[in-house]
Scaffold this active site. Structure first.
Site, PDB file in Angstrom:
ATOM      1  N   LYS A 165      70.023 112.785  10.098  1.00  0.00           N
ATOM      2  CA  LYS A 165      70.129 112.188   8.686  1.00  0.00           C
ATOM      3  C   LYS A 165      69.780 113.479   7.662  1.00  0.00           C
ATOM      4  CE  LYS A 165      70.190 108.060   6.843  1.00  0.00           C
ATOM      5  NZ  LYS A 165      70.773 106.933   7.254  1.00  0.00           N
ATOM      6  N   ASP A 204      74.641 106.832   2.522  1.00  0.00           N
ATOM      7  CA  ASP A 204      73.411 106.152   2.418  1.00  0.00           C
ATOM      8  C   ASP A 204      73.035 105.665   1.181  1.00  0.00           C
ATOM      9  OD1 ASP A 204      71.198 105.208   4.818  1.00  0.00           O
ATOM     10  OD2 ASP A 204      70.265 105.827   3.109  1.00  0.00           O
TER      11      ASP A 204
HETATM   12  P1  NDP Z   1      73.329 101.519  -2.243  1.00  0.00           P
HETATM   13  O1  NDP Z   1      72.719 103.053  -2.858  1.00  0.00           O
HETATM   14  O2  NDP Z   1      74.614 101.295  -2.369  1.00  0.00           O
HETATM   15  O3  NDP Z   1      72.288 100.349  -2.660  1.00  0.00           O
HETATM   16  C1  NDP Z   1      70.955 100.579  -2.624  1.00  0.00           C
HETATM   17  C2  NDP Z   1      70.399  99.248  -3.114  1.00  0.00           C
HETATM   18  O4  NDP Z   1      68.748  99.095  -2.743  1.00  0.00           O
HETATM   19  C3  NDP Z   1      70.481  99.082  -4.661  1.00  0.00           C
HETATM   20  O5  NDP Z   1      70.391  97.846  -4.990  1.00  0.00           O
HETATM   21  C4  NDP Z   1      69.135  99.687  -5.162  1.00  0.00           C
HETATM   22  O6  NDP Z   1      68.653  99.181  -6.225  1.00  0.00           O
HETATM   23  C5  NDP Z   1      68.200  99.259  -3.833  1.00  0.00           C
HETATM   24  N1  NDP Z   1      66.961  99.932  -3.954  1.00  0.00           N
HETATM   25  C6  NDP Z   1      67.162 101.439  -3.371  1.00  0.00           C
HETATM   26  N2  NDP Z   1      66.008 102.136  -3.209  1.00  0.00           N
HETATM   27  C7  NDP Z   1      65.270 101.025  -3.549  1.00  0.00           C
HETATM   28  C8  NDP Z   1      63.727 101.042  -3.795  1.00  0.00           C
HETATM   29  N3  NDP Z   1      62.952 102.311  -3.850  1.00  0.00           N
HETATM   30  N4  NDP Z   1      63.250 100.013  -4.097  1.00  0.00           N
HETATM   31  C9  NDP Z   1      64.103  98.748  -4.531  1.00  0.00           C
HETATM   32  N5  NDP Z   1      65.462  98.535  -4.352  1.00  0.00           N
HETATM   33  C10 NDP Z   1      65.774  99.975  -3.891  1.00  0.00           C
HETATM   34  O7  NDP Z   1      72.701 101.894  -0.688  1.00  0.00           O
HETATM   35  P2  NDP Z   1      73.270 101.057   0.568  1.00  0.00           P
HETATM   36  O8  NDP Z   1      73.455  99.623   0.391  1.00  0.00           O
HETATM   37  O9  NDP Z   1      74.072 102.077   1.304  1.00  0.00           O
HETATM   38  O10 NDP Z   1      71.795 101.287   1.597  1.00  0.00           O
HETATM   39  C11 NDP Z   1      70.980 100.103   1.565  1.00  0.00           C
HETATM   40  C12 NDP Z   1      69.905 100.106   2.896  1.00  0.00           C
HETATM   41  O11 NDP Z   1      70.811 100.037   4.151  1.00  0.00           O
HETATM   42  C13 NDP Z   1      69.236 101.468   2.987  1.00  0.00           C
HETATM   43  O12 NDP Z   1      68.293 101.189   3.878  1.00  0.00           O
HETATM   44  C14 NDP Z   1      70.264 102.288   4.010  1.00  0.00           C
HETATM   45  O13 NDP Z   1      69.379 103.336   4.715  1.00  0.00           O
HETATM   46  C15 NDP Z   1      70.719 101.047   4.765  1.00  0.00           C
HETATM   47  N6  NDP Z   1      71.832 101.340   5.709  1.00  0.00           N
HETATM   48  C16 NDP Z   1      73.034 101.826   4.932  1.00  0.00           C
HETATM   49  C17 NDP Z   1      74.416 101.911   5.747  1.00  0.00           C
HETATM   50  C18 NDP Z   1      75.481 102.292   5.096  1.00  0.00           C
HETATM   51  O14 NDP Z   1      76.430 102.388   5.669  1.00  0.00           O
HETATM   52  N7  NDP Z   1      75.794 102.509   3.752  1.00  0.00           N
HETATM   53  C19 NDP Z   1      74.339 101.757   7.123  1.00  0.00           C
HETATM   54  C20 NDP Z   1      73.200 101.347   7.731  1.00  0.00           C
HETATM   55  C21 NDP Z   1      71.799 101.070   6.930  1.00  0.00           C
HETATM   56  P3  NDP Z   1      68.697 100.357  -7.564  1.00  0.00           P
HETATM   57  O15 NDP Z   1      70.009 100.450  -7.974  1.00  0.00           O
HETATM   58  O16 NDP Z   1      67.808  99.527  -8.633  1.00  0.00           O
HETATM   59  O17 NDP Z   1      67.963 101.624  -7.070  1.00  0.00           O
HETATM   60  O1  2IT Z   2      71.696 104.304   8.206  1.00  0.00           O
HETATM   61  C1  2IT Z   2      72.914 104.352   8.686  1.00  0.00           C
HETATM   62  O2  2IT Z   2      73.247 103.922   9.817  1.00  0.00           O
HETATM   63  C2  2IT Z   2      73.979 105.143   7.701  1.00  0.00           C
HETATM   64  N1  2IT Z   2      73.446 105.298   6.531  1.00  0.00           N
HETATM   65  C3  2IT Z   2      75.593 105.211   8.218  1.00  0.00           C
HETATM   66  C4  2IT Z   2      75.479 106.374   8.909  1.00  0.00           C
HETATM   67  C5  2IT Z   2      77.026 106.841   9.333  1.00  0.00           C
HETATM   68  O3  2IT Z   2      77.050 108.109   9.783  1.00  0.00           O
HETATM   69  O4  2IT Z   2      77.768 106.160   9.143  1.00  0.00           O
END
Ligand code: NDP
Ligand code: 2IT
Length: 448
Positions: free
Chosen positions: A129, A169
């Site tokens: 990561k 992420d």
């Molecule tokens: P994005 O940046 O696309 O979206 C993040 C969302 O979460 C936004 O709505 C943001 O709001 C909110 N957010 C982020 N940080 C905070 C915080 N500290 N407090 C409150 N709200 C928060 O990220 P993703 O959708 O890609 O990721 C969301 C979650 O999913 C994370 O935990 C990530 O690790 C996990 N994840 C993502 C994957 C992926 O493929 N993208 C895969 C597996 C897991 P704001 O805009 O106000 O910050």
């Molecule tokens: O938390 C996760 O699994 C991710 N942000 C996606 C990682 C990836 O390599 O697609």
């Protein structure tokens, strides 16, 4: 002689003292170690050669300064990280997070989780990561590009198709992957597609990667509901966040006949009793990159609750899909009181340990992140396969593969939990099954 529990406790205490102040990392390690007792008892050979201690120690931690210039010519310096956690099963694989809260402990917790998550997919990927304490909010496109380029100039030395393959992420989506890939291509003088995933389908990316985490989380939920004789049809849902994972969770839920009534960002949540208007949500978040509060300007019957808590909204199914520790014990008790029957963690570790306990004690089906959100990294591994064979699969084919992988992960967690005497406990099942895969490989590879 120390019991297995005492030995696991000793390992935990040593992780705490070797990694002071990194509370999220401690929390993630605690959850895994708390699950391992039954495996160690039945298969003591997996704890030989200090495998458990070794699994808690990253193979490599890279920290670097990222200088960049904003549009006014002012110079900024951020801190970049890449933690290459474990490569027993394949090249390091895991996303990059750009968020002001990022510090080494965040990246270590995520890299640790990623190692086990990736093992559950059954695909040949190790865990890693990275990220930076950079705040992309309100930054122009040009500023984002300059930051990505500076970040990659340093990180490129440690990447490679067979070495370490980042993706997105929080704060890193297709736009940022594009800037990062462009810079990598220039530095390496090669079109090495397989060095990053989450690319656009027009330049080496996989169809359905953007959708994969959210869709996968819904597929996992569907499997959990099946074990209860239930389906998604007609269920009322709350999804936290409104980023990549949240948006495609909402999309798949709508396609499968459920109704999502609330979603959020870090400032508040919107409630739309008729169901969130996905088209509008995408316009606001993906195209215009605005705050969720603007939703009510276009849909006046919806309500925006500034600094409100989305978990207060009654629902059958909850999808925490924003960030770590966003759902606490109090929230869990509210959800249970309001009749919630299942939770699928789209985010990484969004539920606090006391929230998880409330759910499990109340008989709520609880799908932990490393199983429920593994669809994203799984399709990343499929993107690596497509890049390696210079092929591009259709959306439908890739989505079918994703669906199958999520069903397989669900079955693996379910069956492992049963085998080791904790039926229905996905936390135990996922942690034990993935530990078995990683530790068997580590033992086979010797002390390396
Ligand atoms: P994005 O940046 O696309 O979206 C993040 C969302 O979460 C936004 O709505 C943001 O709001 C909110 N957010 C982020 N940080 C905070 C915080 N500290 N407090 C409150 N709200 C928060 O990220 P993703 O959708 O890609 O990721 C969301 C979650 O999913 C994370 O935990 C990530 O690790 C996990 N994840 C993502 C994957 C992926 O493929 N993208 C895969 C597996 C897991 P704001 O805009 O106000 O910050
Ligand atoms: O938390 C996760 O699994 C991710 N942000 C996606 C990682 C990836 O390599 O697609």
């Amino acid at each position: 002689m120390a019991t297995d529990e005492e030995r696991l406790e000793e390992v935990y205490q040593s992780v705490v003292s070797r990694n002071p102040g990194e509370v999220e990392f401690h929390q993630a390690v605690r959850e895994v170690l708390d699950s391992l007792g039954p495996v160690i008892a039945k298969r003591p050979e997996l704890a030989e050669q200090r495998v458990i201690e070794r699994i808690c120690e990253p193979e490599r931690q890279i920290i670097f300064g990222v200088p960049w210039q904003d549009d006014r010519g002012e110079v900024h310096i951020n801190r970049g990280f890449r933690v290459q956690f474990n490569s027993a099963l394949g090249p390091y694989k895991g996303g990059l997070r750009f968020h002001p809260s990022v510090y080494l402990g965040t990246i270590k917790f995520l890299g640790f989780e990623q190692t086990f998550k990736n093992a559950l997919t059954g695909l040949p990927i190790g865990g890693g990561k990275g990220g930076a304490d950079f705040n992309p909010r309100d930054r122009s496109d040009a500023e984002i590009m300059r930051f990505c380029q500076s970040f990659m100039l340093e990180l490129s030395r440690d990447l490679g198709e067979y070495r370490d393959v980042p993706a997105g992420d929080i704060g890193v989506g297709q736009r940022e992957i594009g800037y990062l890939f462009g810079m990598y291509k220039r530095i390496s003088k090669q079109y090495e597609s397989g060095v990053l995933t989450g690319k656009g389908p027009g330049w080496g990316g996989s169809h359905a990667r953007r959708e994969a985490t959210g869709y996968g989380s819904v597929f996992f939920m569907r499997e959990m509901l099946r074990t209860r004789g239930e389906s998604l049809e007609g269920k009322t849902c709350v999804v936290s966040g409104s980023g990549n994972v949240a948006i495609y969770t909402i999309e798949k839920l709508e396609q499968l006949g459920a109704r999502v009534v609330a979603c959020s960002d870090s400032d508040g949540f919107i409630y739309d009793a008729g169901g969130i208007d996905l088209h509008l949500l995408k316009e606001i978040k993906e195209d215009a990159r605005l705050r969720i509060s603007t939703y009510t300007e276009r849909k006046t019957q919806a309500r925006y609750v500034d600094h409100g808590n989305a978990w207060d909204v009654p629902c059958d199914l909850a999808f925490p899909s924003a960030t770590q520790n966003e759902l606490n014990g109090r929230d869990a008790r509210t959800l249970v009181k309001n009749g919630c029957i299942a939770v699928s963690e789209g985010a990484n570790m969004p539920c606090t340990p006391d929230a998880v306990k409330v759910f499990q004690d109340a008989g709520v089906s609880f799908g932990l992140g490393k199983a429920a959100n593994a669809g994203g990294v799984a399709v990343s591994a499929l993107e690596m396969q497509q890049n390696a064979s210079r092929d591009s699969w259709t959306f439908a084919h890739t989505e079918r593969r994703l669906e199958q992988i999520m069903q397989d992960i669900h079955r693996l967690c379910w069956e492992t939990a049963e085998t080791y005497g904790t039926p229905g406990n996905y936390v135990r099942g996922a942690n034990m099954a993935s530990f078995i895969r990683v530790s068997e490989a580590m033992l086979s590879l010797g002390l390396t």
